[in-house]
Design a protein around this motif. Structure first.
Motif, PDB file in Angstrom:
ATOM      1  N   ASN A   1      11.478   0.102   0.953  1.00  0.00           N
ATOM      2  CA  ASN A   1      10.441   1.073   1.314  1.00  0.00           C
ATOM      3  C   ASN A   1       9.678   0.713   2.587  1.00  0.00           C
ATOM      4  O   ASN A   1       9.082   1.594   3.214  1.00  0.00           O
ATOM      5  CB  ASN A   1       9.477   1.203   0.114  1.00  0.00           C
ATOM      6  CG  ASN A   1       8.150   1.811   0.497  1.00  0.00           C
ATOM      7  OD1 ASN A   1       8.013   3.028   0.572  1.00  0.00           O
ATOM      8  ND2 ASN A   1       7.149   0.961   0.771  1.00  0.00           N
TER       9      ASN A   1
ATOM     10  N   VAL B   1       3.347  12.616   2.238  1.00  0.00           N
ATOM     11  CA  VAL B   1       2.714  11.942   1.101  1.00  0.00           C
ATOM     12  C   VAL B   1       1.401  11.315   1.575  1.00  0.00           C
ATOM     13  O   VAL B   1       1.308  10.821   2.706  1.00  0.00           O
ATOM     14  CB  VAL B   1       3.657  10.850   0.532  1.00  0.00           C
ATOM     15  CG1 VAL B   1       3.008  10.132  -0.644  1.00  0.00           C
ATOM     16  CG2 VAL B   1       4.988  11.456   0.110  1.00  0.00           C
TER      17      VAL B   1
ATOM     18  N   THR C   1      -0.811   8.800   2.305  1.00  0.00           N
ATOM     19  CA  THR C   1      -0.798   7.338   2.493  1.00  0.00           C
ATOM     20  C   THR C   1      -1.510   6.981   3.804  1.00  0.00           C
ATOM     21  O   THR C   1      -1.707   7.849   4.665  1.00  0.00           O
ATOM     22  CB  THR C   1       0.651   6.784   2.602  1.00  0.00           C
ATOM     23  OG1 THR C   1       1.204   7.222   3.858  1.00  0.00           O
ATOM     24  CG2 THR C   1       1.540   7.242   1.471  1.00  0.00           C
TER      25      THR C   1
ATOM     26  N   ASP D   1       6.071  -8.020   1.637  1.00  0.00           N
ATOM     27  CA  ASP D   1       5.265  -7.302   2.631  1.00  0.00           C
ATOM     28  C   ASP D   1       4.763  -8.267   3.697  1.00  0.00           C
ATOM     29  O   ASP D   1       4.656  -9.474   3.471  1.00  0.00           O
ATOM     30  CB  ASP D   1       4.068  -6.604   1.962  1.00  0.00           C
ATOM     31  CG  ASP D   1       3.609  -5.360   2.738  1.00  0.00           C
ATOM     32  OD1 ASP D   1       3.874  -4.237   2.263  1.00  0.00           O
ATOM     33  OD2 ASP D   1       3.001  -5.523   3.816  1.00  0.00           O
TER      34      ASP D   1
ATOM     35  N   ASP E   1       8.650 -10.635   6.701  1.00  0.00           N
ATOM     36  CA  ASP E   1       8.929  -9.580   7.666  1.00  0.00           C
ATOM     37  C   ASP E   1      10.392  -9.184   7.457  1.00  0.00           C
ATOM     38  O   ASP E   1      11.294 -10.010   7.652  1.00  0.00           O
ATOM     39  CB  ASP E   1       8.698 -10.133   9.084  1.00  0.00           C
ATOM     40  CG  ASP E   1       8.967  -9.083  10.160  1.00  0.00           C
ATOM     41  OD1 ASP E   1       9.652  -8.071   9.870  1.00  0.00           O
ATOM     42  OD2 ASP E   1       8.497  -9.289  11.295  1.00  0.00           O
ATOM     43  N   VAL E   2      10.630  -7.932   7.068  1.00  0.00           N
ATOM     44  CA  VAL E   2      11.998  -7.530   6.715  1.00  0.00           C
ATOM     45  C   VAL E   2      12.959  -7.541   7.910  1.00  0.00           C
ATOM     46  O   VAL E   2      14.168  -7.420   7.728  1.00  0.00           O
ATOM     47  CB  VAL E   2      12.044  -6.138   6.026  1.00  0.00           C
ATOM     48  CG1 VAL E   2      11.312  -6.172   4.700  1.00  0.00           C
ATOM     49  CG2 VAL E   2      11.486  -5.041   6.936  1.00  0.00           C
TER      50      VAL E   2
ATOM     51  N   TYR F   1      11.654   7.654  15.039  1.00  0.00           N
ATOM     52  CA  TYR F   1      11.475   7.548  13.584  1.00  0.00           C
ATOM     53  C   TYR F   1      12.587   8.299  12.846  1.00  0.00           C
ATOM     54  O   TYR F   1      13.266   7.739  11.980  1.00  0.00           O
ATOM     55  CB  TYR F   1      10.109   8.114  13.196  1.00  0.00           C
ATOM     56  CG  TYR F   1       9.843   8.123  11.714  1.00  0.00           C
ATOM     57  CD1 TYR F   1       9.500   6.952  11.038  1.00  0.00           C
ATOM     58  CD2 TYR F   1       9.924   9.300  10.971  1.00  0.00           C
ATOM     59  CE1 TYR F   1       9.247   6.965   9.667  1.00  0.00           C
ATOM     60  CE2 TYR F   1       9.678   9.319   9.609  1.00  0.00           C
ATOM     61  CZ  TYR F   1       9.342   8.154   8.956  1.00  0.00           C
ATOM     62  OH  TYR F   1       9.100   8.167   7.604  1.00  0.00           O
TER      63      TYR F   1
ATOM     64  N   ARG G   1       0.853  -1.203   0.000  1.00  0.00           N
ATOM     65  CA  ARG G   1       0.000   0.000   0.000  1.00  0.00           C
ATOM     66  C   ARG G   1       0.883   1.246   0.000  1.00  0.00           C
ATOM     67  O   ARG G   1       2.118   1.164   0.014  1.00  0.00           O
ATOM     68  CB  ARG G   1      -0.928  -0.010   1.212  1.00  0.00           C
ATOM     69  CG  ARG G   1      -0.175   0.133   2.517  1.00  0.00           C
ATOM     70  CD  ARG G   1      -1.081   0.096   3.727  1.00  0.00           C
ATOM     71  NE  ARG G   1      -0.446   0.773   4.855  1.00  0.00           N
ATOM     72  CZ  ARG G   1      -0.952   0.877   6.073  1.00  0.00           C
ATOM     73  NH1 ARG G   1      -2.115   0.301   6.342  1.00  0.00           N
ATOM     74  NH2 ARG G   1      -0.332   1.530   7.024  1.00  0.00           N
TER      75      ARG G   1
ATOM     76  N   LYS H   1      15.611   6.832  10.418  1.00  0.00           N
ATOM     77  CA  LYS H   1      15.718   7.222   9.008  1.00  0.00           C
ATOM     78  C   LYS H   1      17.066   7.890   8.715  1.00  0.00           C
ATOM     79  O   LYS H   1      17.557   7.836   7.593  1.00  0.00           O
ATOM     80  CB  LYS H   1      14.563   8.158   8.633  1.00  0.00           C
ATOM     81  CG  LYS H   1      13.211   7.441   8.580  1.00  0.00           C
ATOM     82  CD  LYS H   1      13.182   6.410   7.459  1.00  0.00           C
ATOM     83  CE  LYS H   1      11.809   5.830   7.246  1.00  0.00           C
ATOM     84  NZ  LYS H   1      11.755   4.879   6.113  1.00  0.00           N
TER      85      LYS H   1
ATOM     86  N   ILE I   1       3.192   4.425  -0.391  1.00  0.00           N
ATOM     87  CA  ILE I   1       4.290   4.795  -1.294  1.00  0.00           C
ATOM     88  C   ILE I   1       4.825   3.562  -2.024  1.00  0.00           C
ATOM     89  O   ILE I   1       5.151   3.626  -3.220  1.00  0.00           O
ATOM     90  CB  ILE I   1       5.420   5.503  -0.503  1.00  0.00           C
ATOM     91  CG1 ILE I   1       4.920   6.874  -0.004  1.00  0.00           C
ATOM     92  CG2 ILE I   1       6.658   5.685  -1.366  1.00  0.00           C
ATOM     93  CD1 ILE I   1       5.920   7.616   0.875  1.00  0.00           C
TER      94      ILE I   1
HETATM   95  P1  NAD Z   1       2.324   2.620   4.946  1.00  0.00           P
HETATM   96  O1  NAD Z   1       2.223   2.291   6.392  1.00  0.00           O
HETATM   97  O2  NAD Z   1       1.111   3.134   4.266  1.00  0.00           O
HETATM   98  O3  NAD Z   1       2.909   1.371   4.158  1.00  0.00           O
HETATM   99  C1  NAD Z   1       4.025   0.676   4.677  1.00  0.00           C
HETATM  100  C2  NAD Z   1       4.052  -0.731   4.131  1.00  0.00           C
HETATM  101  O4  NAD Z   1       5.177  -1.415   4.714  1.00  0.00           O
HETATM  102  C3  NAD Z   1       2.804  -1.544   4.498  1.00  0.00           C
HETATM  103  O5  NAD Z   1       2.343  -2.246   3.364  1.00  0.00           O
HETATM  104  C4  NAD Z   1       3.301  -2.485   5.589  1.00  0.00           C
HETATM  105  O6  NAD Z   1       2.591  -3.712   5.635  1.00  0.00           O
HETATM  106  C5  NAD Z   1       4.752  -2.683   5.182  1.00  0.00           C
HETATM  107  N1  NAD Z   1       5.599  -3.101   6.312  1.00  0.00           N
HETATM  108  C6  NAD Z   1       5.655  -2.532   7.546  1.00  0.00           C
HETATM  109  N2  NAD Z   1       6.492  -3.220   8.342  1.00  0.00           N
HETATM  110  C7  NAD Z   1       6.983  -4.250   7.603  1.00  0.00           C
HETATM  111  C8  NAD Z   1       7.874  -5.321   7.865  1.00  0.00           C
HETATM  112  N3  NAD Z   1       8.434  -5.486   9.075  1.00  0.00           N
HETATM  113  N4  NAD Z   1       8.145  -6.198   6.861  1.00  0.00           N
HETATM  114  C9  NAD Z   1       7.575  -6.064   5.650  1.00  0.00           C
HETATM  115  N5  NAD Z   1       6.711  -5.072   5.341  1.00  0.00           N
HETATM  116  C10 NAD Z   1       6.412  -4.182   6.304  1.00  0.00           C
HETATM  117  O7  NAD Z   1       3.520   3.705   4.836  1.00  0.00           O
HETATM  118  P2  NAD Z   1       3.886   4.763   3.676  1.00  0.00           P
HETATM  119  O8  NAD Z   1       3.426   6.099   4.102  1.00  0.00           O
HETATM  120  O9  NAD Z   1       3.531   4.237   2.347  1.00  0.00           O
HETATM  121  O10 NAD Z   1       5.468   4.761   3.856  1.00  0.00           O
HETATM  122  C11 NAD Z   1       6.344   3.976   3.066  1.00  0.00           C
HETATM  123  C12 NAD Z   1       7.777   4.378   3.379  1.00  0.00           C
HETATM  124  O11 NAD Z   1       7.954   5.760   3.102  1.00  0.00           O
HETATM  125  C13 NAD Z   1       8.150   4.180   4.848  1.00  0.00           C
HETATM  126  O12 NAD Z   1       9.491   3.756   4.943  1.00  0.00           O
HETATM  127  C14 NAD Z   1       7.995   5.579   5.414  1.00  0.00           C
HETATM  128  O13 NAD Z   1       8.772   5.777   6.557  1.00  0.00           O
HETATM  129  C15 NAD Z   1       8.468   6.416   4.245  1.00  0.00           C
HETATM  130  N6  NAD Z   1       7.984   7.797   4.271  1.00  0.00           N
HETATM  131  C16 NAD Z   1       6.653   8.083   4.206  1.00  0.00           C
HETATM  132  C17 NAD Z   1       6.240   9.409   4.213  1.00  0.00           C
HETATM  133  C18 NAD Z   1       4.800   9.798   4.091  1.00  0.00           C
HETATM  134  O14 NAD Z   1       4.503  11.005   4.187  1.00  0.00           O
HETATM  135  N7  NAD Z   1       3.882   8.889   3.864  1.00  0.00           N
HETATM  136  C19 NAD Z   1       7.188  10.438   4.306  1.00  0.00           C
HETATM  137  C20 NAD Z   1       8.530  10.108   4.384  1.00  0.00           C
HETATM  138  C21 NAD Z   1       8.919   8.786   4.357  1.00  0.00           C
END
Ligand code: NAD
Length: 260
Positions: A90, A189, A191, A37, A63-64, A156, A16, A160, A18
């Motif tokens: 990601n 973003v 999400t 995922d 699970d990563v 967090y 889901r 990062k 990004i």
């Molecule tokens: P989200 O929570 O909507 O999606 C994250 C995805 O990662 C999910 O599908 C989840 O199941 C998966 N995931 C989580 N833990 C996991 C694990 N241990 N093993 C495998 N999969 C796992 O988040 P998002 O907003 O799409 O963010 C994606 C990335 O972008 C993240 O690293 C987040 O920190 C980074 N990010 C997001 C934003 C934002 O504004 N949304 C901004 C900066 C950075």
């Protein structure tokens, strides 16, 4: 376009948000995609979107943070869609917690998923890239929070920032194998993660989600939230041949947030 024509790209956290945006954007440039995922049911929807574009997709429940599971999934992905040309690290988590209220377990969990998880997948994918002699590319999804975190982004932001440090080291260590390693730093973003973050902070600060979002966007020069595929555009550049002379870099994809 065909900038990733025939490439095999692994996207972690591709179910889901990004990750889905990146997977779909890579497919539009001609890549086949393996999705790693925790939630294979949701990742299957991303896979369906990739197939609608006419590219192959495979889903792996992994699970990563679990090295044995990561190693096995990398082998299976290699078996399934061929030599891996690109990796997008990601998968990530974020909880809004003031630092003085952050438990040891919460701190560790951010580092486990965001920092260690990215490291483990990069390690196993890079080994396969070297064995397969592909000129590969790894993109780590960091965050503007690595450099300009909000209150509540202590664990967090620190996790990062760790991603940026190991991006630099991997770029240096993998250059001799023709593998580039870079990071992107998204701003806010649209999400599910951001929705959840807004809900948590609105409760903590007794304010509304709309107001918090407006405040967060105030500091984005372009004054709007980003879309997942807009992060995908930058990732495609870094994964493609056009990004061949970029390594060790971190690119803000943030509507100008880090410069505001
Ligand atoms: P989200 O929570 O909507 O999606 C994250 C995805 O990662 C999910 O599908 C989840 O199941 C998966 N995931 C989580 N833990 C996991 C694990 N241990 N093993 C495998 N999969 C796992 O988040 P998002 O907003 O799409 O963010 C994606 C990335 O972008 C993240 O690293 C987040 O920190 C980074 N990010 C997001 C934003 C934002 O504004 N949304 C901004 C900066 C950075």
């Amino acid at each position: 376009d065909d900038r990733l024509d025939g490439a095999h790209v692994v996207v972690t956290g591709g179910a889901r948000g990004i990750g889905r945006g990146i997977a779909v954007r890579c497919a539009r440039s001609g890549a086949d995609v393996s999705l790693f995922d925790l939630r294979p049911d949701v990742a299957a929807e991303t896979a369906e979107r990739v197939r609608e574009i006419g590219r192959d997709a495979a889903v792996f429940e992994v699970d990563v943070t679990d090295e044995a599971a990561v190693s096995e999934a990398v082998d299976d992905a290699r078996e399934g869609l061929g030599a891996i040309d690109g990796l997008v690290n990601n998968a990530g988590i974020q909880q809004a917690i003031p630092l003085l209220e952050t438990s040891e377990a919460e701190w560790d969990r951010h580092f486990d998923v965001n920092a260690k998880g990215s490291f483990l997948v990069a390690k196993h994918v890079a080994k396969r890239m070297i064995a397969d002699e592909v000129a590969g590319s790894i993109v780590n999804v960091s965050s503007v929070g690595a450099e300009r975190p909000f209150p509540g982004q202590g664990a967090y932001g620190a996790s990062k920032a760790a991603v940026l440090a190991f991006t630099t080291v991997l770029a240096k260590e993998l250059a001799e194998h023709d593998i580039t390693v870079n990071a992107v730093k998204p701003g806010t973003v649209d999400t599910p993660m951001v929705q959840q973050w807004l809900t948590e902070r609105a409760e903590q600060h007794d304010t509304s989600e709309d107001r918090l979002l407006a405040e967060a966007l105030d500091d984005h020069i372009l004054d709007r939230i980003g879309q997942p595929e807009e992060v995908g555009h930058a990732v495609v550049l870094l994964l493609s041949e056009e990004g061949d002379w970029i390594t060790g870099e971190s690119i803000a994809v943030d509507g100008g947030y880090l410069k505001a």
